[in-house]
Design an enzyme around this catalytic site. Sequence first.
Site, PDB file in Angstrom:
ATOM      1  N   GLN A 213      45.449  36.928  36.353  1.00  0.00           N
ATOM      2  CA  GLN A 213      44.197  36.244  36.017  1.00  0.00           C
ATOM      3  C   GLN A 213      43.427  35.889  37.303  1.00  0.00           C
ATOM      4  O   GLN A 213      43.537  36.606  38.283  1.00  0.00           O
ATOM      5  CB  GLN A 213      44.448  34.994  35.153  1.00  0.00           C
ATOM      6  CG  GLN A 213      44.852  35.306  33.718  1.00  0.00           C
ATOM      7  CD  GLN A 213      46.344  35.468  33.545  1.00  0.00           C
ATOM      8  OE1 GLN A 213      47.149  34.762  34.138  1.00  0.00           O
ATOM      9  NE2 GLN A 213      46.743  36.406  32.710  1.00  0.00           N
TER      10      GLN A 213
ATOM     11  N   GLY B 202      46.625  42.190  32.843  1.00  0.00           N
ATOM     12  CA  GLY B 202      46.663  43.642  32.797  1.00  0.00           C
ATOM     13  C   GLY B 202      46.342  44.216  34.155  1.00  0.00           C
ATOM     14  O   GLY B 202      45.212  44.112  34.631  1.00  0.00           O
ATOM     15  N   HIS B 203      47.358  44.778  34.826  1.00  0.00           N
ATOM     16  CA  HIS B 203      47.140  45.383  36.137  1.00  0.00           C
ATOM     17  C   HIS B 203      47.159  46.894  35.989  1.00  0.00           C
ATOM     18  O   HIS B 203      48.164  47.476  35.589  1.00  0.00           O
ATOM     19  CB  HIS B 203      48.213  44.908  37.127  1.00  0.00           C
ATOM     20  CG  HIS B 203      48.072  43.463  37.474  1.00  0.00           C
ATOM     21  ND1 HIS B 203      48.984  42.782  38.244  1.00  0.00           N
ATOM     22  CD2 HIS B 203      47.110  42.565  37.174  1.00  0.00           C
ATOM     23  CE1 HIS B 203      48.587  41.521  38.384  1.00  0.00           C
ATOM     24  NE2 HIS B 203      47.460  41.374  37.733  1.00  0.00           N
TER      25      HIS B 203
ATOM     26  N   ASP C 122      40.475  40.239  36.516  1.00  0.00           N
ATOM     27  CA  ASP C 122      39.969  41.618  36.447  1.00  0.00           C
ATOM     28  C   ASP C 122      39.315  42.068  37.757  1.00  0.00           C
ATOM     29  O   ASP C 122      38.421  42.919  37.753  1.00  0.00           O
ATOM     30  CB  ASP C 122      38.951  41.780  35.304  1.00  0.00           C
ATOM     31  CG  ASP C 122      39.493  41.305  33.969  1.00  0.00           C
ATOM     32  OD1 ASP C 122      40.610  41.727  33.604  1.00  0.00           O
ATOM     33  OD2 ASP C 122      38.820  40.503  33.304  1.00  0.00           O
TER      34      ASP C 122
ATOM     35  N   LYS D 177      43.341  43.432  41.198  1.00  0.00           N
ATOM     36  CA  LYS D 177      44.552  42.999  41.928  1.00  0.00           C
ATOM     37  C   LYS D 177      45.649  44.068  41.918  1.00  0.00           C
ATOM     38  O   LYS D 177      46.358  44.249  42.895  1.00  0.00           O
ATOM     39  CB  LYS D 177      45.087  41.694  41.323  1.00  0.00           C
ATOM     40  CG  LYS D 177      44.165  40.504  41.506  1.00  0.00           C
ATOM     41  CD  LYS D 177      44.730  39.242  40.874  1.00  0.00           C
ATOM     42  CE  LYS D 177      44.801  39.288  39.378  1.00  0.00           C
ATOM     43  NZ  LYS D 177      43.470  39.412  38.715  1.00  0.00           N
TER      44      LYS D 177
END
Length: 406
Positions: A220, A40-41, A13, A16
């Site tokens: 991650q 989740g990006h 988080d 990225k």
Amino acid sequence: MSINAIIGGQWGDEGKGKIVDLLSKGVKIVARYQGGANAGHTVYYNNNKIVLHQIPTGVLRDKSLCILGKGMVIDPIGIVEEIDCLNENSISFKDRIVIDYYAHLVTPIHKMIDRETELKSGNKIGTTCKGIGPTYSDKFNRIGLRMVDILNNNYLKTKIEERINSALENNEINKNSIDELEKEMKYFYECCEMIKYFIKDSFPIIYNNINDNILIEGAQGTLLDIDHGTYPFVTSSSCSSGGIATGLGIPGNKVNDIIGIFKAYVTRVGGGPFPTELFDEDGDRLQSIGKEFGATTGRKRRCGWFDAVAGNYSVKINGLTGVALTKLDILDSFKKIKVCTHYEFKGELISNMSSVLNNLEDIVPVYKEFSGWETSLENIESYDDFPKEAKIYIEYLSEILEVPIR
């Protein structure tokens, strides 16, 4: 021409997605090497919020080829949902997505096993329940299904029936859940049909373009790495830079730059030790101002001051050549800002995280305090224009991490 990697430097988080989006301009290939829909990006595209969980963020660049590498575990249902999101935002992806033959396949069976396991454990680990861990378990138990198996319908269905039977025999899933599972499997097979077009051998594609610009996208963060993280509160893959070689087949001597993404403070989702976690007003403010909610689960993120002991460990594990520092502006209103410089454990000052990785619940963080800048950093486009206090903070982080903040 160069191959650059973007790696999460903390517990994920870190932002990225936005850095990949920034650096993917003019890049021929953007490739993911590990993880799956547990990532989740988040990127804003034409003022619309887009959250990609498996497809690399590079898909937002109209000329980048996006590769989902063999080190990933792929959920076909999730891929279809992401494709729908791209279509809704008029993002063209024709001939620009490749899912490697040998990436492993996440099925509704794995998701159900994940949910059952979390219930039995009392949600101790705090996984996303996306089926990631059970899929990697099947991979290493050598009973897994791979994306190439989707190309043979009869084989796929036979192997899945065998896996359902073994899950029942081993009490991995509840017999009362079979009706629910069968409904999920029907849609799963439909999604498998929809994504067949993307399934290819990525190895020759990568090596035919090895002298072009390639951006490697990690998911991650290093402290969640299965080998180097805060085990057992980790993910199930190698999310440090070491996973690049296994997950894509690109050896370390081909990678030019490894850029670590760090927040100007630290967050963590789910269970596990968190040395600098704040339980006071400062922690609440970081969570509120930073809008700290997980992109995949929506769970509130735990917040704390920057941990330089963990950061330095991450720099060494990954061989970082530079750092991208995100969310510095979340600290704009803080009068005092702290950085953890050491851990105290049994009366001893510790600067090496690995030596206390199994005792992090018992350490006491030792802090250095900085004056805040107490002014908005919004619209500042040059480093020279930062307030003096912000520069002092940035330069100290670069000094203690022993790597340039670029």
